[in-house]
Design a protein around this motif. Structure first.
Motif, PDB file in Angstrom:
ATOM      1  N   LEU A  56     151.462  71.812  73.236  1.00  0.00           N
ATOM      2  CA  LEU A  56     152.118  72.147  71.966  1.00  0.00           C
ATOM      3  C   LEU A  56     151.630  73.493  71.441  1.00  0.00           C
ATOM      4  O   LEU A  56     152.419  74.296  70.927  1.00  0.00           O
ATOM      5  N   LEU A  57     150.345  73.748  71.568  1.00  0.00           N
ATOM      6  CA  LEU A  57     149.797  75.019  71.125  1.00  0.00           C
ATOM      7  C   LEU A  57     150.346  76.175  71.965  1.00  0.00           C
ATOM      8  O   LEU A  57     150.692  77.241  71.434  1.00  0.00           O
ATOM      9  N   VAL A  58     150.460  75.975  73.262  1.00  0.00           N
ATOM     10  CA  VAL A  58     151.056  76.993  74.134  1.00  0.00           C
ATOM     11  C   VAL A  58     152.472  77.300  73.679  1.00  0.00           C
ATOM     12  O   VAL A  58     152.887  78.464  73.610  1.00  0.00           O
ATOM     13  N   GLN A  59     153.231  76.278  73.346  1.00  0.00           N
ATOM     14  CA  GLN A  59     154.602  76.497  72.883  1.00  0.00           C
ATOM     15  C   GLN A  59     154.635  77.299  71.582  1.00  0.00           C
ATOM     16  O   GLN A  59     155.470  78.188  71.417  1.00  0.00           O
ATOM     17  N   ALA A  60     153.735  76.983  70.662  1.00  0.00           N
ATOM     18  CA  ALA A  60     153.676  77.727  69.403  1.00  0.00           C
ATOM     19  C   ALA A  60     153.366  79.198  69.682  1.00  0.00           C
ATOM     20  O   ALA A  60     154.020  80.099  69.137  1.00  0.00           O
ATOM     21  N   VAL A  61     152.389  79.447  70.530  1.00  0.00           N
ATOM     22  CA  VAL A  61     151.992  80.821  70.856  1.00  0.00           C
ATOM     23  C   VAL A  61     153.122  81.545  71.586  1.00  0.00           C
ATOM     24  O   VAL A  61     153.435  82.701  71.282  1.00  0.00           O
ATOM     25  N   LEU A  62     153.745  80.884  72.540  1.00  0.00           N
ATOM     26  CA  LEU A  62     154.839  81.502  73.293  1.00  0.00           C
ATOM     27  C   LEU A  62     155.979  81.898  72.357  1.00  0.00           C
ATOM     28  O   LEU A  62     156.549  82.989  72.480  1.00  0.00           O
ATOM     29  N   HIS A  63     156.299  81.041  71.409  1.00  0.00           N
ATOM     30  CA  HIS A  63     157.376  81.376  70.466  1.00  0.00           C
ATOM     31  C   HIS A  63     156.982  82.561  69.580  1.00  0.00           C
ATOM     32  O   HIS A  63     157.827  83.416  69.272  1.00  0.00           O
ATOM     33  N   LEU A  64     155.727  82.635  69.183  1.00  0.00           N
ATOM     34  CA  LEU A  64     155.279  83.803  68.416  1.00  0.00           C
ATOM     35  C   LEU A  64     155.351  85.068  69.270  1.00  0.00           C
ATOM     36  O   LEU A  64     155.733  86.136  68.775  1.00  0.00           O
ATOM     37  N   MET A  65     155.000  84.956  70.531  1.00  0.00           N
ATOM     38  CA  MET A  65     155.095  86.108  71.421  1.00  0.00           C
ATOM     39  C   MET A  65     156.542  86.568  71.564  1.00  0.00           C
ATOM     40  O   MET A  65     156.817  87.776  71.569  1.00  0.00           O
ATOM     41  N   LYS A  66     157.464  85.630  71.678  1.00  0.00           N
ATOM     42  CA  LYS A  66     158.876  86.004  71.769  1.00  0.00           C
ATOM     43  C   LYS A  66     159.317  86.724  70.503  1.00  0.00           C
ATOM     44  O   LYS A  66     160.077  87.702  70.576  1.00  0.00           O
ATOM     45  N   LEU A  67     158.837  86.272  69.356  1.00  0.00           N
ATOM     46  CA  LEU A  67     159.172  86.949  68.097  1.00  0.00           C
ATOM     47  C   LEU A  67     158.712  88.401  68.099  1.00  0.00           C
ATOM     48  O   LEU A  67     159.404  89.280  67.574  1.00  0.00           O
ATOM     49  N   HIS A  68     157.556  88.645  68.670  1.00  0.00           N
ATOM     50  CA  HIS A  68     157.026  90.008  68.704  1.00  0.00           C
ATOM     51  C   HIS A  68     157.630  90.835  69.837  1.00  0.00           C
ATOM     52  O   HIS A  68     157.742  92.052  69.709  1.00  0.00           O
TER      53      HIS A  68
END
Length: 156
Positions: A56-68
């Motif tokens: 779940l944490l990986v997914q949160a981080v990955l989505h933030l990376m996509k935003l950037h």
């Protein structure tokens, strides 16, 4: 006890073993417990819980990376909502005993490795070196997605 049932039908195996353990607790002499697999399954329970939080944490981080990486993408708002939801779910599943086994730096690295497989019509913007996920991201329910974003993408 043959390994076949444990390998072929874990549900039936677990029902049988839990019934036998209850009988043993009640004082009945039970000789056919599958101790080796019971021990293995108990050990794997904790590992699965840790892996669920990490995922779940990986997914949160990955989505933030996509935003950037794709800040103007039409799905950016959904990515932010999803990232917040993944963080909340990770926080909900987190237990303090996981701190010694949860590899937060590895979660960031894994998310970073997954970013290039995201395929969009526009190229990704370069990401700066990422910061670290603080344990507070999981241990403190007041820690928000914005806090995680600030930790991962500190001002240069």
């Amino acid at each position: 006890m043959p390994d076949d049932l444990w390998r072929d039908d874990i549900v039936t195996w677990s029902e049988q073993q839990s019934d036998r353990l209850r009988r043993l607790r009640a004082g009945e002499r039970v000789n056919d417990l599958d101790w080796d697999h019971i021990i293995e399954e108990i050990e794997s329970l904790g590992r699965r819980e840790i892996e669920a939080v990490r995922s779940l944490l990986v997914q949160a981080v990955l989505h933030l990376m996509k935003l950037h990486a794709w800040p103007g993408h039409p799905a950016a708002r959904k990515w932010r909502v999803d990232a917040a939801d993944f963080l909340i779910q990770a926080q909900d599943g987190y237990r303090p005993s996981m701190a010694r086994s949860l590899d937060l730096a590895g979660a960031v690295g894994y998310a970073r490795r997954r970013l290039p497989v995201q395929r969009f019509t526009t190229p990704a913007q370069d990401l700066p070196p990422l910061g670290a996920i603080p344990l507070a991201a999981l241990a403190d329910p007041a820690f928000t997605l914005e806090d995680l974003e600030a930790a991962l993408f500190p001002p240069a």
